[in-house]
Scaffold this motif. Structure first.
Motif, short mmCIF file in Angstrom:
data_model
loop_
_atom_site.label_atom_id
_atom_site.label_comp_id
_atom_site.label_asym_id
_atom_site.label_seq_id
_atom_site.Cartn_x
_atom_site.Cartn_y
_atom_site.Cartn_z
N ASP A 48 0.78 -1.23 0.00
CA ASP A 48 0.00 0.00 0.00
C ASP A 48 0.81 1.29 0.00
OD1 ASP A 48 -2.46 -1.49 0.25
OD2 ASP A 48 -1.88 -1.85 2.33
N PHE A 49 2.03 1.25 0.57
CA PHE A 49 2.81 2.47 0.76
C PHE A 49 4.25 2.28 0.34
CE2 PHE A 49 -0.52 2.43 4.02
CZ PHE A 49 -1.15 3.64 3.74
N ARG A 50 4.90 3.40 0.05
CA ARG A 50 6.33 3.43 -0.28
C ARG A 50 6.94 4.55 0.57
NH1 ARG A 50 5.81 4.03 -5.59
NH2 ARG A 50 6.21 1.84 -5.98
N ILE A 51 8.14 4.30 1.11
CA ILE A 51 8.85 5.33 1.86
C ILE A 51 10.19 5.58 1.20
CG2 ILE A 51 9.87 3.70 3.52
CD1 ILE A 51 9.49 5.93 5.67
N ASN A 52 10.52 6.84 1.01
CA ASN A 52 11.83 7.18 0.48
C ASN A 52 12.83 7.00 1.62
OD1 ASN A 52 14.21 8.91 0.03
ND2 ASN A 52 13.13 9.50 -1.84
N PRO A 53 13.81 6.12 1.48
CA PRO A 53 14.71 5.82 2.59
C PRO A 53 15.58 7.00 3.01
CG PRO A 53 15.47 4.74 0.60
CD PRO A 53 14.13 5.34 0.28
N THR A 55 14.60 10.57 2.48
CA THR A 55 13.85 11.77 2.87
C THR A 55 12.75 11.49 3.89
OG1 THR A 55 12.20 11.51 1.10
CG2 THR A 55 14.22 12.76 0.58
N GLY A 56 12.31 10.23 4.00
CA GLY A 56 11.21 9.89 4.91
C GLY A 56 9.84 10.18 4.34
N VAL A 57 9.77 10.58 3.07
CA VAL A 57 8.48 10.86 2.44
C VAL A 57 7.74 9.54 2.19
CG1 VAL A 57 7.34 11.71 0.35
CG2 VAL A 57 9.19 13.02 1.39
N ILE A 58 6.48 9.49 2.64
CA ILE A 58 5.64 8.31 2.42
C ILE A 58 4.60 8.64 1.36
CG2 ILE A 58 3.97 6.73 3.47
CD1 ILE A 58 5.43 7.12 6.12
N THR A 59 4.52 7.79 0.35
CA THR A 59 3.55 7.95 -0.73
C THR A 59 2.68 6.70 -0.82
OG1 THR A 59 5.16 7.10 -2.33
CG2 THR A 59 5.00 9.49 -2.12
N THR A 60 1.53 6.88 -1.45
CA THR A 60 0.62 5.75 -1.65
C THR A 60 1.01 5.01 -2.92
OG1 THR A 60 -0.90 7.17 -2.86
CG2 THR A 60 -1.30 6.91 -0.50
N LYS A 61 0.73 3.72 -2.95
CA LYS A 61 1.01 2.93 -4.14
C LYS A 61 -0.25 2.61 -4.93
CE LYS A 61 3.92 -0.37 -4.17
NZ LYS A 61 4.65 -1.61 -3.85
N ARG A 62 -1.40 2.91 -4.35
CA ARG A 62 -2.66 2.62 -5.03
C ARG A 62 -3.74 3.54 -4.49
NH1 ARG A 62 -6.17 -0.44 -1.96
NH2 ARG A 62 -5.32 -1.23 -0.01
N ILE A 63 -4.90 3.49 -5.10
CA ILE A 63 -6.05 4.26 -4.64
C ILE A 63 -6.76 3.44 -3.56
CG2 ILE A 63 -8.28 5.22 -5.32
CD1 ILE A 63 -7.07 5.65 -8.10
N PHE A 64 -7.14 4.10 -2.47
CA PHE A 64 -7.83 3.42 -1.38
C PHE A 64 -9.32 3.67 -1.45
CE2 PHE A 64 -3.64 4.61 0.58
CZ PHE A 64 -3.09 3.35 0.47
N ASP A 65 -10.09 2.69 -1.03
CA ASP A 65 -11.55 2.80 -0.98
C ASP A 65 -11.96 2.97 0.47
OD1 ASP A 65 -14.29 2.57 -1.08
OD2 ASP A 65 -14.31 0.65 -2.14
N ARG A 66 -12.36 4.17 0.85
CA ARG A 66 -12.72 4.45 2.25
C ARG A 66 -13.93 3.65 2.71
NH1 ARG A 66 -11.82 10.00 4.81
NH2 ARG A 66 -9.59 10.11 4.61
N GLU A 67 -14.73 3.18 1.78
CA GLU A 67 -15.91 2.38 2.14
C GLU A 67 -15.50 1.02 2.71
OE1 GLU A 67 -19.08 3.57 1.85
OE2 GLU A 67 -18.20 5.45 1.16
N THR A 68 -14.38 0.49 2.24
CA THR A 68 -13.95 -0.84 2.68
C THR A 68 -12.68 -0.83 3.52
OG1 THR A 68 -12.71 -1.19 0.62
CG2 THR A 68 -15.01 -1.95 0.66
N GLU A 69 -11.91 0.27 3.46
CA GLU A 69 -10.64 0.37 4.19
C GLU A 69 -10.62 1.65 5.00
OE1 GLU A 69 -7.58 -1.56 1.09
OE2 GLU A 69 -8.62 0.23 0.40
#
Length: 79
Positions: A48-53, A55-69
């Motif tokens: 689900d996530f990626r972190i730049n080792p 800078t510490g920046v965390i980005t998403t790897k996919r679109i999340f569905d708030r209805e189920t997650e």
């Protein structure tokens, strides 16, 4: 421990937060790198996530569905 929220309009690759740590050592001993701890291993990506080792920046790897997650828990570590 960090808590962060993804906006409703979140997209894959979106920067959602930045973690920070300070190491008071000098030289190469003072360099901080970031990762996730998953099953006892240090990684820079989960499903689900990626972190730049560096800078510490965390980005998403996919679109999340708030209805189920409603929430996720990840363990960020510096090493």
């Amino acid at each position: 421990m960090y808590f962060f929220f993804c906006p409703q309009s979140q997209y894959a690759g979106m920067e959602i937060t930045r973690v920070r740590a300070v190491d008071n050592d000098t030289g190469s001993n003072g360099i901080v790198t970031y990762g996730f701890k998953v099953n006892g291993e240090f990684v820079t990506e989960t499903d689900d996530f990626r972190i730049n080792p560096f800078t510490g920046v965390i980005t998403t790897k996919r679109i999340f569905d708030r209805e189920t997650e409603e929430s996720f828990m990840v363990r960020c570590v510096e090493f």
